[in-house]
Design a protein around this motif. Structure first.
Motif, short mmCIF file in Angstrom:
data_model
loop_
_atom_site.label_atom_id
_atom_site.label_comp_id
_atom_site.label_asym_id
_atom_site.label_seq_id
_atom_site.Cartn_x
_atom_site.Cartn_y
_atom_site.Cartn_z
N THR A 141 0.59 -0.95 -0.16
CA THR A 141 -0.27 -0.69 -0.61
C THR A 141 0.75 1.39 0.56
OG1 THR A 141 -0.38 -0.28 1.82
CG2 THR A 141 -1.92 -1.07 1.22
N CYS A 142 0.57 1.99 -0.30
CA CYS A 142 0.97 4.12 -0.66
C CYS A 142 1.35 3.81 0.91
CB CYS A 142 0.10 4.39 -1.25
SG CYS A 142 0.02 4.34 -3.45
N ALA A 143 0.40 3.54 1.72
CA ALA A 143 0.78 3.80 3.04
C ALA A 143 1.90 3.73 4.09
CB ALA A 143 -0.87 3.98 4.72
N LEU A 144 2.90 3.31 3.01
CA LEU A 144 4.39 2.23 3.51
C LEU A 144 4.90 2.89 4.22
CD1 LEU A 144 3.83 -1.74 2.34
CD2 LEU A 144 3.86 -1.06 4.67
N VAL A 145 4.69 4.57 3.11
CA VAL A 145 6.19 5.24 2.50
C VAL A 145 6.91 5.57 4.08
CG1 VAL A 145 6.45 7.45 1.79
CG2 VAL A 145 5.36 5.96 0.03
N PRO A 146 6.44 6.08 4.71
CA PRO A 146 6.89 6.61 6.13
C PRO A 146 7.56 5.50 7.12
CG PRO A 146 4.37 7.04 5.83
CD PRO A 146 4.68 6.19 5.02
N ALA A 147 7.15 3.96 6.58
CA ALA A 147 7.72 2.40 7.41
C ALA A 147 8.79 2.40 6.84
CB ALA A 147 6.95 1.72 7.38
N ILE A 148 8.77 2.75 5.21
CA ILE A 148 9.51 2.04 3.99
C ILE A 148 11.02 3.49 4.77
CG2 ILE A 148 10.85 1.63 2.68
CD1 ILE A 148 7.78 1.21 1.23
N ASN A 149 10.73 4.15 4.80
CA ASN A 149 11.25 5.64 5.02
C ASN A 149 12.82 5.38 6.32
OD1 ASN A 149 11.48 6.73 2.61
ND2 ASN A 149 10.30 8.30 3.38
N SER A 150 12.03 5.20 7.44
CA SER A 150 12.48 4.69 8.65
C SER A 150 12.64 3.39 8.56
CB SER A 150 11.02 4.94 10.01
OG SER A 150 10.08 3.69 9.70
N GLY A 151 13.15 2.54 7.64
CA GLY A 151 13.61 1.09 7.91
C GLY A 151 13.24 0.09 7.82
N LYS A 152 11.49 0.02 8.27
CA LYS A 152 10.68 -0.99 8.61
C LYS A 152 11.48 -2.42 7.96
CE LYS A 152 6.42 -2.72 9.41
NZ LYS A 152 6.81 -4.00 10.51
N LEU A 153 11.52 -3.50 8.63
CA LEU A 153 11.76 -4.70 7.86
C LEU A 153 10.10 -5.90 7.70
CD1 LEU A 153 15.00 -6.18 9.91
CD2 LEU A 153 14.60 -4.95 7.89
N PHE A 154 10.48 -6.12 6.37
CA PHE A 154 9.15 -6.38 6.30
C PHE A 154 9.61 -8.40 6.15
CE2 PHE A 154 8.78 -2.45 4.77
CZ PHE A 154 7.75 -1.91 5.30
N ALA A 155 8.27 -9.43 6.64
CA ALA A 155 8.68 -10.38 6.42
C ALA A 155 6.66 -10.90 7.27
CB ALA A 155 9.84 -11.53 7.87
N ASN A 156 7.10 -12.11 5.78
CA ASN A 156 5.63 -13.10 6.33
C ASN A 156 5.75 -14.38 7.09
OD1 ASN A 156 5.02 -11.44 4.02
ND2 ASN A 156 5.31 -12.72 2.54
N THR A 157 4.40 -14.94 7.62
CA THR A 157 4.66 -16.02 8.37
C THR A 157 3.48 -16.95 7.79
OG1 THR A 157 5.09 -14.90 10.45
CG2 THR A 157 4.55 -17.04 10.71
N ILE A 158 4.19 -18.41 7.35
CA ILE A 158 2.65 -19.31 6.29
C ILE A 158 2.22 -19.90 7.57
CG2 ILE A 158 2.81 -20.63 4.42
CD1 ILE A 158 5.61 -19.07 3.39
N GLU A 159 1.39 -20.14 7.77
CA GLU A 159 1.34 -21.08 8.60
C GLU A 159 -0.19 -22.31 7.89
OE1 GLU A 159 -1.26 -18.98 12.28
OE2 GLU A 159 0.02 -18.37 12.61
N ALA A 160 0.92 -23.81 8.23
CA ALA A 160 -0.18 -24.91 7.53
C ALA A 160 -0.74 -25.56 8.69
CB ALA A 160 0.64 -25.77 6.58
N THR A 161 -1.90 -26.48 8.11
CA THR A 161 -2.63 -27.20 9.18
C THR A 161 -3.05 -27.82 8.59
OG1 THR A 161 -3.86 -25.36 9.19
CG2 THR A 161 -2.81 -25.16 10.87
#
Length: 156
Positions: A107-127
């Motif tokens: 989303t476009c709202a991520l710009v401040p988080a990106i500029n502050s150095g936020k790291l992004f990761a996903n979690t995959i949960e299988a059942t």
């Protein structure tokens, strides 16, 4: 003591025949803020028996969303929360794998988080019937454009 030994033997025998699902993944490699990119993963049955009712939840970081209708290799089971969509693979035979691809939107709202150095990761949960597992992906970058004006020459 004898009951403890029997319980330990039973638990060991169960562990040897337990179903296992191994999750591997490929992070998005060209995800830019305000755009879409694909991510993929493989759910592999490493056990000796079929896995029944295999489902997985893709937990995405805040500001990243699943693009509804974009899944290949599985079906949408519950997409009421695009930040944690649930998919169904069904039954997976011993040694078989499901190759899944989905499209993500940053989303476009991520710009401040990106500029502050936020790291992004996903979690995959299988059942599945009788088991579950999860994996957190390595971090990935969401790019943002940066306009740099080095000089302005006034017109005369």
């Amino acid at each position: 003591m004898r009951n403890c030994l029997l319980a330990l033997l039973f638990a060991s025998a169960y562990a040897l025949t337990a179903q296992n699902v191994l999750i591997s993944y490929q992070n998005p490699d060209a995800l830019w803020v305000c755009t879409d990119d694909q991510t993929s993963f493989v759910l592999r049955n490493t056990g000796t028996d079929a896995v029944a009712n295999l489902r997985f939840t893709l937990r995405l970081p805040a500001g990243v969303q699943y693009v509804a209708g974009s899944v290949n290799g599985a079906t949408e089971a519950n997409i009421s929360n695009l930040g944690a969509p649930v998919f169904s693979v069904g039954n997976l035979a011993a040694g078989a794998q499901a190759n899944v691809t989905v499209t993500l939107h940053a989303t476009c709202a991520l710009v401040p988080a990106i500029n502050s150095g936020k790291l992004f990761a996903n979690t995959i949960e299988a059942t599945w019937t009788g088991g579950n597992t999860q994996v957190e992906t390595t971090t990935y970058i969401i790019e943002t454009p940066l306009l740099l004006i080095v000089s302005v020459t006034p017109s005369t």
